[in-house]
Motif scaffolding. Structure first.
Motif, PDB file in Angstrom:
ATOM      1  N   PHE A   1      26.424  29.571  55.404  1.00 20.05           N
ATOM      2  CA  PHE A   1      26.058  30.444  56.523  1.00 20.05           C
ATOM      3  C   PHE A   1      25.023  29.753  57.391  1.00 20.05           C
ATOM      4  O   PHE A   1      24.151  29.050  56.884  1.00 20.05           O
ATOM      5  CB  PHE A   1      25.445  31.754  56.008  1.00 20.05           C
ATOM      6  CG  PHE A   1      26.423  32.667  55.363  1.00 20.05           C
ATOM      7  CD1 PHE A   1      27.247  33.479  56.122  1.00 20.05           C
ATOM      8  CD2 PHE A   1      26.537  32.713  53.971  1.00 20.05           C
ATOM      9  CE1 PHE A   1      28.161  34.330  55.514  1.00 20.05           C
ATOM     10  CE2 PHE A   1      27.447  33.553  53.360  1.00 20.05           C
ATOM     11  CZ  PHE A   1      28.265  34.366  54.133  1.00 20.05           C
TER      12      PHE A   1
ATOM     13  N   THR B   1      21.808  30.483  59.311  1.00 19.28           N
ATOM     14  CA  THR B   1      20.801  31.531  59.435  1.00 19.28           C
ATOM     15  C   THR B   1      19.726  31.034  60.401  1.00 19.28           C
ATOM     16  O   THR B   1      19.706  29.853  60.760  1.00 19.28           O
ATOM     17  CB  THR B   1      20.140  31.859  58.074  1.00 19.28           C
ATOM     18  OG1 THR B   1      19.312  30.759  57.681  1.00 19.28           O
ATOM     19  CG2 THR B   1      21.179  32.113  56.990  1.00 19.28           C
TER      20      THR B   1
ATOM     21  N   ILE C   1      22.519  27.663  54.995  1.00 18.87           N
ATOM     22  CA  ILE C   1      22.434  27.912  53.557  1.00 18.87           C
ATOM     23  C   ILE C   1      23.811  27.815  52.924  1.00 18.87           C
ATOM     24  O   ILE C   1      24.820  28.180  53.523  1.00 18.87           O
ATOM     25  CB  ILE C   1      21.793  29.282  53.197  1.00 18.87           C
ATOM     26  CG1 ILE C   1      22.605  30.432  53.787  1.00 18.87           C
ATOM     27  CG2 ILE C   1      20.326  29.340  53.608  1.00 18.87           C
ATOM     28  CD1 ILE C   1      22.223  31.762  53.193  1.00 18.87           C
TER      29      ILE C   1
ATOM     30  N   ALA D   1      25.684  29.406  50.265  1.00 16.72           N
ATOM     31  CA  ALA D   1      25.634  30.615  49.427  1.00 16.72           C
ATOM     32  C   ALA D   1      26.494  30.461  48.181  1.00 16.72           C
ATOM     33  O   ALA D   1      26.203  31.053  47.143  1.00 16.72           O
ATOM     34  CB  ALA D   1      26.088  31.829  50.230  1.00 16.72           C
TER      35      ALA D   1
ATOM     36  N   SER E   1      22.909  35.733  44.224  1.00 16.39           N
ATOM     37  CA  SER E   1      23.472  34.586  43.505  1.00 16.39           C
ATOM     38  C   SER E   1      24.832  34.137  44.046  1.00 16.39           C
ATOM     39  O   SER E   1      25.362  33.117  43.617  1.00 16.39           O
ATOM     40  CB  SER E   1      23.568  34.896  42.011  1.00 16.39           C
ATOM     41  OG  SER E   1      24.311  36.069  41.782  1.00 16.39           O
ATOM     42  N   GLY E   2      25.394  34.900  44.986  1.00 25.06           N
ATOM     43  CA  GLY E   2      26.632  34.466  45.621  1.00 25.06           C
ATOM     44  C   GLY E   2      27.877  35.195  45.142  1.00 25.06           C
ATOM     45  O   GLY E   2      28.998  34.790  45.454  1.00 25.06           O
ATOM     46  N   LYS E   3      27.689  36.294  44.442  1.00 23.86           N
ATOM     47  CA  LYS E   3      28.834  37.024  43.906  1.00 23.86           C
ATOM     48  C   LYS E   3      29.698  37.593  45.034  1.00 23.86           C
ATOM     49  O   LYS E   3      30.910  37.391  45.060  1.00 23.86           O
ATOM     50  CB  LYS E   3      28.348  38.172  42.991  1.00 23.86           C
ATOM     51  CG  LYS E   3      27.415  37.716  41.871  1.00 23.86           C
ATOM     52  CD  LYS E   3      26.970  38.864  40.966  1.00 23.86           C
ATOM     53  CE  LYS E   3      26.187  39.972  41.651  1.00 23.86           C
ATOM     54  NZ  LYS E   3      24.848  39.545  42.129  1.00 23.86           N
ATOM     55  N   SER E   4      29.057  38.325  45.944  1.00 24.16           N
ATOM     56  CA  SER E   4      29.836  38.949  47.026  1.00 24.16           C
ATOM     57  C   SER E   4      30.437  37.907  47.960  1.00 24.16           C
ATOM     58  O   SER E   4      31.562  38.075  48.441  1.00 24.16           O
ATOM     59  CB  SER E   4      28.959  39.903  47.838  1.00 24.16           C
ATOM     60  OG  SER E   4      28.545  40.978  47.046  1.00 24.16           O
ATOM     61  N   VAL E   5      29.690  36.848  48.223  1.00 22.89           N
ATOM     62  CA  VAL E   5      30.219  35.821  49.132  1.00 22.89           C
ATOM     63  C   VAL E   5      31.442  35.138  48.507  1.00 22.89           C
ATOM     64  O   VAL E   5      32.410  34.816  49.208  1.00 22.89           O
ATOM     65  CB  VAL E   5      29.125  34.805  49.536  1.00 22.89           C
ATOM     66  CG1 VAL E   5      29.718  33.667  50.353  1.00 22.89           C
ATOM     67  CG2 VAL E   5      28.018  35.496  50.332  1.00 22.89           C
TER      68      VAL E   5
ATOM     69  N   PRO F   1      32.300  36.541  57.560  1.00 24.83           N
ATOM     70  CA  PRO F   1      32.174  36.769  59.008  1.00 24.83           C
ATOM     71  C   PRO F   1      32.212  35.446  59.783  1.00 24.83           C
ATOM     72  O   PRO F   1      31.379  34.577  59.556  1.00 24.83           O
ATOM     73  CB  PRO F   1      30.818  37.469  59.155  1.00 24.83           C
ATOM     74  CG  PRO F   1      30.127  37.316  57.835  1.00 24.83           C
ATOM     75  CD  PRO F   1      31.164  37.072  56.798  1.00 24.83           C
TER      76      PRO F   1
ATOM     77  N   GLU G   1      30.460  45.812  42.814  1.00 20.97           N
ATOM     78  CA  GLU G   1      29.480  46.851  42.472  1.00 20.97           C
ATOM     79  C   GLU G   1      30.071  48.243  42.721  1.00 20.97           C
ATOM     80  O   GLU G   1      29.459  49.069  43.397  1.00 20.97           O
ATOM     81  CB  GLU G   1      28.206  46.701  43.322  1.00 20.97           C
ATOM     82  CG  GLU G   1      27.574  45.336  43.274  1.00 20.97           C
ATOM     83  CD  GLU G   1      26.575  45.159  42.144  1.00 20.97           C
ATOM     84  OE1 GLU G   1      26.459  46.082  41.312  1.00 20.97           O
ATOM     85  OE2 GLU G   1      25.949  44.103  42.082  1.00 20.97           O
TER      86      GLU G   1
ATOM     87  N   HIS H   1      25.678  43.866  38.474  1.00 19.14           N
ATOM     88  CA  HIS H   1      24.420  43.478  37.834  1.00 19.14           C
ATOM     89  C   HIS H   1      24.392  43.948  36.395  1.00 19.14           C
ATOM     90  O   HIS H   1      23.522  43.565  35.626  1.00 19.14           O
ATOM     91  CB  HIS H   1      23.227  44.191  38.511  1.00 19.14           C
ATOM     92  CG  HIS H   1      22.900  43.692  39.846  1.00 19.14           C
ATOM     93  ND1 HIS H   1      23.238  44.349  40.994  1.00 19.14           N
ATOM     94  CD2 HIS H   1      22.254  42.579  40.227  1.00 19.14           C
ATOM     95  CE1 HIS H   1      22.808  43.664  42.032  1.00 19.14           C
ATOM     96  NE2 HIS H   1      22.210  42.589  41.598  1.00 19.14           N
TER      97      HIS H   1
ATOM     98  N   LEU I   1      17.627  29.691  48.938  1.00 19.61           N
ATOM     99  CA  LEU I   1      18.687  28.709  49.162  1.00 19.61           C
ATOM    100  C   LEU I   1      18.250  27.655  50.180  1.00 19.61           C
ATOM    101  O   LEU I   1      18.878  26.630  50.340  1.00 19.61           O
ATOM    102  CB  LEU I   1      19.962  29.416  49.632  1.00 19.61           C
ATOM    103  CG  LEU I   1      20.571  30.403  48.626  1.00 19.61           C
ATOM    104  CD1 LEU I   1      21.791  31.088  49.225  1.00 19.61           C
ATOM    105  CD2 LEU I   1      20.950  29.700  47.328  1.00 19.61           C
TER     106      LEU I   1
HETATM  107  P1  ATP Z   1      23.774  41.264  45.352  1.00 13.31           P
HETATM  108  O1  ATP Z   1      23.777  41.395  43.863  1.00 13.31           O
HETATM  109  O2  ATP Z   1      22.470  41.620  45.960  1.00 13.31           O
HETATM  110  O3  ATP Z   1      24.932  41.928  46.003  1.00 13.31           O
HETATM  111  P2  ATP Z   1      25.171  38.727  45.654  1.00 13.31           P
HETATM  112  O4  ATP Z   1      25.199  37.889  44.424  1.00 13.31           O
HETATM  113  O5  ATP Z   1      26.378  39.500  45.989  1.00 13.31           O
HETATM  114  O6  ATP Z   1      23.889  39.661  45.594  1.00 13.31           O
HETATM  115  P3  ATP Z   1      25.630  37.447  48.152  1.00 13.31           P
HETATM  116  O7  ATP Z   1      25.763  38.646  49.012  1.00 13.31           O
HETATM  117  O8  ATP Z   1      26.882  36.760  47.750  1.00 13.31           O
HETATM  118  O9  ATP Z   1      24.778  37.768  46.851  1.00 13.31           O
HETATM  119  O10 ATP Z   1      24.675  36.461  48.940  1.00 13.31           O
HETATM  120  C1  ATP Z   1      24.497  35.097  48.615  1.00 13.31           C
HETATM  121  C2  ATP Z   1      23.632  34.476  49.673  1.00 13.31           C
HETATM  122  O11 ATP Z   1      24.336  34.438  50.908  1.00 13.31           O
HETATM  123  C3  ATP Z   1      22.339  35.236  49.941  1.00 13.31           C
HETATM  124  O12 ATP Z   1      21.306  34.299  50.137  1.00 13.31           O
HETATM  125  C4  ATP Z   1      22.635  35.980  51.217  1.00 13.31           C
HETATM  126  O13 ATP Z   1      21.463  36.178  51.962  1.00 13.31           O
HETATM  127  C5  ATP Z   1      23.573  35.032  51.932  1.00 13.31           C
HETATM  128  N1  ATP Z   1      24.457  35.752  52.850  1.00 13.31           N
HETATM  129  C6  ATP Z   1      25.407  36.640  52.523  1.00 13.31           C
HETATM  130  N2  ATP Z   1      26.020  37.131  53.630  1.00 13.31           N
HETATM  131  C7  ATP Z   1      25.434  36.521  54.680  1.00 13.31           C
HETATM  132  C8  ATP Z   1      25.603  36.599  56.096  1.00 13.31           C
HETATM  133  N3  ATP Z   1      26.532  37.387  56.647  1.00 13.31           N
HETATM  134  N4  ATP Z   1      24.791  35.836  56.868  1.00 13.31           N
HETATM  135  C9  ATP Z   1      23.857  35.028  56.316  1.00 13.31           C
HETATM  136  N5  ATP Z   1      23.650  34.912  55.003  1.00 13.31           N
HETATM  137  C10 ATP Z   1      24.413  35.643  54.188  1.00 13.31           C
END
Ligand code: ATP
Ligand code: MG
Length: 339
Positions: free
Chosen positions: A14, A16, A21, A23, A45-49, A59, A181, A214, A278
């Motif tokens: 991403f 920023t 970063i 992710a 930790s990057g799960k959703s990404v 996006p 989640e 989590h 990151l």
């Molecule tokens: P959570 O348990 O809080 O949902 P996660 O493990 O799902 O956390 P992610 O959402 O995958 O975490 O985010 C991983 C990294 O990517 C984070 O540093 C987050 O800030 C960054 N990130 C995610 N989406 C975007 C975005 N649209 N723009 C910039 N950075 C992003």
């Protein structure tokens, strides 16, 4: 047999305000047919990404999949066109998010939204789609579905809205369901019901589920295998049994130790310190500043360990710790002796 989904070497970045970063950093794991894989790790930790990357939902203005493959039934989703991904999503692939209210359209009835999900992918009349919507709502445990199908999202409680989201997600019997989640916003009783529903759905449809959470308790209940993520990386993988009985990464051990007790409130101390930014990652192992094993050992801060396969027969058991063998020995030493 060949896995349903095989994520290989995925890198997602991403832009920023503070800089670029990464992710998701070279993430690889498989999801077998009919398997439930739990993906766990602290916030960020990057799960959703990882999930968004696989679904083609990163996006486009701020983020991009830089490299890797996500082979779904042999087809690389990361190389698929946006049109192809739109066709697959909601059909063979489905995702449900934490917050159902933002995902539902407030001005359409629940029935209309389920119907639309069906009719986007199948040639059905509106009436037939509505009947299917009633069946789906009944299947996900919404009582009096014949009446409720014509209600709007605000007329449903949080737990009921999440059931509606699940009904939409499973409307076309997806082969792969990613649940990010799915129960976090719900109270404990409803959490258990939604979980039970997901698990039943998985069994009935023989679909595969990636459960992002989590909550290691959820994972223990429904998952077959676990993928542990830290700072955008996979740090450990294994069967639920292996991960809980013999964690082979200090981070996994910390997660297990900090899990709430059965009483719910007697939470043991969390892992000390914070996940790294990151933008300013430590050298070597990304976990070493928080690790109770590294203790100034040079390899930990000098060299990032690779995700190494553990054992001969278990090809999906792996750890990203220089000292994973010591952890196994320690575990044996700790085993209480019979009195
Ligand atoms: P959570 O348990 O809080 O949902 P996660 O493990 O799902 O956390 P992610 O959402 O995958 O975490 O985010 C991983 C990294 O990517 C984070 O540093 C987050 O800030 C960054 N990130 C995610 N989406 C975007 C975005 N649209 N723009 C910039 N950075 C992003
Ligand atoms: Mg997330």
């Amino acid at each position: 047999s060949e896995p349903l989904l095989s994520i290989r070497d995925l890198v997602t970045e991403f832009d920023t305000q503070d800089g670029l970063i990464r992710a998701v950093d070279h993430v690889s794991f498989d999801v077998g047919r009919g398997e439930v894989v739990g993906v766990v790790g602290e916030s960020g930790s990057g799960k959703s990404v990882t999930a968004m990357s696989v679904m083609g939902l990163v996006p486009p203005n701020v983020g991009r999949v830089v490299q890797g493959q996500a082979l779904f039934d042999g087809q690389d989703l990361l190389a698929a066109s946006p049109e192809e991904m739109r066709r697959l999503r909601g059909d063979e692939l489905a995702i449900i998010f934490q917050d159902p209210i933002t995902s539902l359209n407030p001005v359409l009835t629940v029935g209309a939204q389920i119907g639309e999900a069906i009719r986007t992918h199948r040639d059905l009349s509106k009436d037939d789609a509505r009947s299917e919507a009633v069946e789906l709502l009944t299947a996900v445990g919404v009582d009096d579905a014949e009446r409720r199908v014509d209600q709007y999202p605000h007329e449903f409680s949080g737990g009921m809205r999440q059931r509606v989201m699940i009904a939409i997600a499973i409307a076309n019997r997806p082969k792969l369901l990613i649940a990010d989640e799915p129960t976090t916003a719900l109270d404990v009783t409803v959490q258990a019901q939604v979980l039970e529903l997901l698990s039943r759905t998985q069994q009935e449809m023989q679909s595969s589920i990636v459960l992002i959470t989590h909550d290691l308790g959820l994972v223990a209940e429904v998952a077959d295998r676990v993928v542990v993520m830290y700072a955008g990386r996979v740090v450990e993988t294994g069967s639920v049994h292996e991960i809980f009985q013999e964690p082979r990464h200090p981070y996994t051990r910390g997660l297990l130790a900090s899990r709430p007790g059965l009483g719910g409130s007697d939470r043991l101390p969390a892992i000390p310190g914070q996940a790294p930014s990151l933008l300013a990652m430590p050298t070597g192992c990304k976990f070493h500043p928080r690790c109770d094993q590294s203790d100034g050992r040079a390899p930990c801060w000098e060299e990032e360990p690779s995700l190494r396969v553990i054992g001969a027969d278990a090809d999906d058991r792996a750890s990203r710790c220089h000292y994973h063998e010591e952890l196994a020995r320690e575990r044996t030493a700790e085993t209480p002796r019979p009195r």
